[in-house]
Design a protein around this motif. Structure first.
Motif, PDB file in Angstrom:
ATOM      1  N   THR A 310       5.249  -6.064   6.714  1.00 35.34           N
ATOM      2  CA  THR A 310       5.453  -6.819   5.476  1.00 35.34           C
ATOM      3  C   THR A 310       6.671  -6.276   4.728  1.00 35.34           C
ATOM      4  O   THR A 310       7.241  -6.973   3.882  1.00 35.34           O
ATOM      5  N   TRP A 326       6.685 -12.321   0.758  1.00 37.81           N
ATOM      6  CA  TRP A 326       5.262 -12.073   1.014  1.00 37.81           C
ATOM      7  C   TRP A 326       4.457 -13.371   0.915  1.00 37.81           C
ATOM      8  O   TRP A 326       3.466 -13.532   1.621  1.00 37.81           O
ATOM      9  N   VAL A 429      -2.030 -11.441   0.330  1.00 37.84           N
ATOM     10  CA  VAL A 429      -1.280 -10.909  -0.800  1.00 37.84           C
ATOM     11  C   VAL A 429      -2.213 -10.937  -1.997  1.00 37.84           C
ATOM     12  O   VAL A 429      -2.829 -11.968  -2.299  1.00 37.84           O
ATOM     13  N   VAL A 438      -0.398  -5.914  -0.761  1.00 32.23           N
ATOM     14  CA  VAL A 438      -0.761  -6.469   0.534  1.00 32.23           C
ATOM     15  C   VAL A 438      -2.060  -5.822   0.974  1.00 32.23           C
ATOM     16  O   VAL A 438      -2.277  -4.624   0.741  1.00 32.23           O
TER      17      VAL A 438
END
Length: 629
Positions: A310, A326, A429, A438
């Motif tokens: 990520t 994200w 998220v 995350v």
């Protein structure tokens, strides 16, 4: 003629939005590459003195070829060192690659080396604070190696955590060069990951000796090659293949095998053919585009890959002029099914995944479900459908490709998109008054995905472990807030060492979660962890205002990261990170002060490179350019 497969509407929507959002930065990046790409070997544009420096130490035959103006020269950028199991096999690669390139009609030189550190060795140690920043050092090191304008293509030798993302970011600065990534493969299976994890947890409880723990670890990490669990290193390999930067099926054959050697030769031959104009062009800046990046996100989610990506995928995308976020990952995760059970998301390792059908089957089932873009450019040729094939060794030692399996050979490890382990990709998220984070849920049981409990605040992971050993965390529900662990604070170290201790508390029936602006790797598992919290505490983020006893909610089901009475909490002054004379000195940490001072936020890739500013720069230039036109 087969009927074209319709793209999943959410995948198509995310891609279209990504293309639109990235239009200006991507166009500028592509134009830069077009300007850099010129006909003929790059070295022919060097002055004689420059060129003479470039081949002064070459072997006589190589020197003659480098003086000429016909053969392309290929750069080898290597992360070899003989301490790290994953990179030790690269010792012999340059000589092998050079021979393969010469056979294919080119010439090759080692352009440079990049550092390669191991998060497994530095876990819980001061050196881990260099780890994330090493990605950008690697990118710069790769760029330095390629900067001599001697090269017409590149071969990147890397495997592990920050090394492959760094190599790719560096390569994308030379986006006009055809580039192939050459992996080394995972070690053969040793002690089962489940058994290793059990010994680790018993050690955390004081029920196993250090000698027993070391024996288990040594039986798991036992030879040359990548560690076999599905952490960041093996996630890297999967992503390079789905991005089209590996040859099909190159990711997971073991080191030291005839197939691995044949794939290494084939990679050199293929990129040489591209550089000679004998195969479809595959400049790395064209291979890595909006569609291939969406493909990488989908494959990461479907396989339960490392949360470190990520950060890395966002940084890689920005290096290619693409504004991945994200939110894109989260929206894809909602519709991408979970198809793999590889430790820590299951008991199998990557060798079991490979035997069950591996990359060929995974790519096939995702393509058939309309979850991957088929019409992408790859180093193997146009179209991702090529990656449904797998390599086979021929009697002469060369390699060919045959159709891969159309069914999983072990549905406990790898499943089709029509029969997934879960309907979603297991990545969320979280948003709320504490910021954005995350969370990886694929290894977290359903009953543990929502935790509301009083906070216990720590400024360092060692403090949490000490509290655990003093039994101060026993018998109560808690959310461990480990703050001042972000990229600007101390380099954003992984906190995987906390997992066994928190797992012990969870197994005792306590409700437990962790909230941190640090990282938890692909090796982390069953404890719910809201990670990469941004804005981070060191920059005045909300985590800096939490005190012991504040009631925190981590809700992976609804995507919430919240706190009771947020008005009161956010009105408090921020707690500064404790400073000491040796706090950020020693183990090389003092050399990275500039990185900590300039690094961007986690959701922008935690990078020191100003890719995010390119859009503003372009906007500022548009008006005068238009007036001049």
């Amino acid at each position: 003629m087969s009927t074209p497969i319709e793209m999943h509407p959410v995948v198509a929507e995310v891609t279209e939005r990504l293309v639109a959002r990235s239009a200006a930065t991507r166009a500028a990046y592509v134009e830069r590459n077009r300007a850099a790409a010129q006909a003929g070997p790059a070295r022919t544009r060097l002055a004689c003195a420059n060129l003479a420096h470039g081949f002064a130490a070459a072997e006589p035959a190589d020197k003659e070829a480098l003086r000429g103006t016909v053969k392309p020269n290929l750069a080898i950028v290597t992360s070899y060192n003989d301490m790290l199991s994953a990179h030790q096999p690269f010792e012999t690669y340059p000589r092998q690659l050079k021979k393969a390139v010469i056979r294919a009609g080119g010439i090759a030189q080692v352009a440079g080396g990049v550092p390669a550190m191991c998060d497994g060795i530095t876990q819980g140690r001061a050196g881990m604070q260099l780890s994330l920043h090493s990605r950008d050092v690697i990118a710069m090191s790769a760029a330095i190696g390629l900067s001599h304008d001697m090269f017409d293509a590149a071969m990147m030798l890397g495997v592990c955590d920050k090394i492959v993302p760094g190599l790719l970011i560096g390569a994308l600065s030379f986006g006009h060069l055809p580039t192939v990534f050459v992996p080394a493969g995972p070690m053969e299976s040793g002690l089962a990951n489940k058994e290793k994890a059990a010994v680790r947890q018993r050690f955390a409880e004081g029920l196993a000796t250090r000698e027993e723990l070391l024996e288990a670890e040594a039986a798991s990490y036992h030879s040359a090659g990548t560690c076999t669990f599905y952490g960041t290193a093996n996630s890297n390999q999967l992503l390079m293949e789905v991005l089209g930067l590996h040859l099909p099926g190159a990711s997971f054959p073991n080191p030291g095998t005839p197939l691995r050697a044949a794939l290494t030769d084939a990679a050199a031959a293929r990129v040489t053919a591209i550089a000679r104009g004998e195969a479809e062009d595959a400049q790395v800046g064209d291979v890595v585009d909006e569609r291939s990046l969406v493909n990488a996100c989908v494959a990461l989610l479907a396989s339960g890959g490392s949360t470190n990506h990520t950060l890395h995928l966002v940084a890689i995308a920005r290096a290619a002029g693409v504004d991945l976020t994200w939110d894109d990952l989260s929206q894809l995760s909602a519709v991408v099914p979970s198809l793999c059970r590889i430790y820590p998301n299951g008991s199998a390792d990557v060798n079991h995944f490979q035997a069950a059908g591996g990359m060929a089957f995974l790519v096939r089932t995702l393509l058939d479900a309309g979850l991957l873009h088929a019409d992408v450019q790859t180093v193997a040729g146009p179209g991702l459908r090529r990656y449904t094939q797998e390599p086979r060794l021929l009697e002469d030692g060369s390699v060919t490709w045959v159709d891969g399996p159309t069914e999983s050979l072990d549905p406990e490890v790898l499943r089709p998109a029509t029969d997934p382990f879960a309907a979603d990709g297991g990545l969320r998220v979280l948003d709320g008054p504490l910021g954005r984070a995350v969370i990886k849920t694929s290894a977290v049981a359903g009953e543990h995905r929502v935790v509301t409990a009083p906070a216990v605040v720590f400024e360092d992971q060692a403090d949490l472990l000490a509290a655990f050993e003093r039994h101060e965390l026993d018998g109560r529900d808690l959310v461990a807030v480990v703050r001042h662990q972000g990229p600007a604070a101390n380099g954003m170290p992984e906190l995987h060492k906390l997992t066994p201790a928190l797992g012990v508390l969870q197994d005792r029936g306590q409700k437990v979660a962790i909230v941190t602006d640090g990282r938890m790797s692909g090796a982390s598992g069953k404890v719910p962890a809201a990670i990469h919290v941004t804005p981070e505490a060191a920059l005045g983020g909300p985590l800096a205002r939490i005190v012991d006893g504040d009631v925190v909610t981590v809700d992976a089901d609804r995507g919430l990261l919240s706190i009771a009475d947020p008005e009161t909490v956010l009105a408090r002054p921020a707690v500064q990170r404790p400073e000491g004379a040796a706090d950020l000195a020693g183990t090389g940490r003092e050399l990275f002060a500039m990185f900590r001072a300039t690094v961007g936020p986690a959701d922008a890739g935690a990078s020191v490179f100003p890719f995010a500013a390119e859009k503003d720069a372009l906007s500022a230039q548009e008006a005068p350019v238009a007036q001049h036109a």
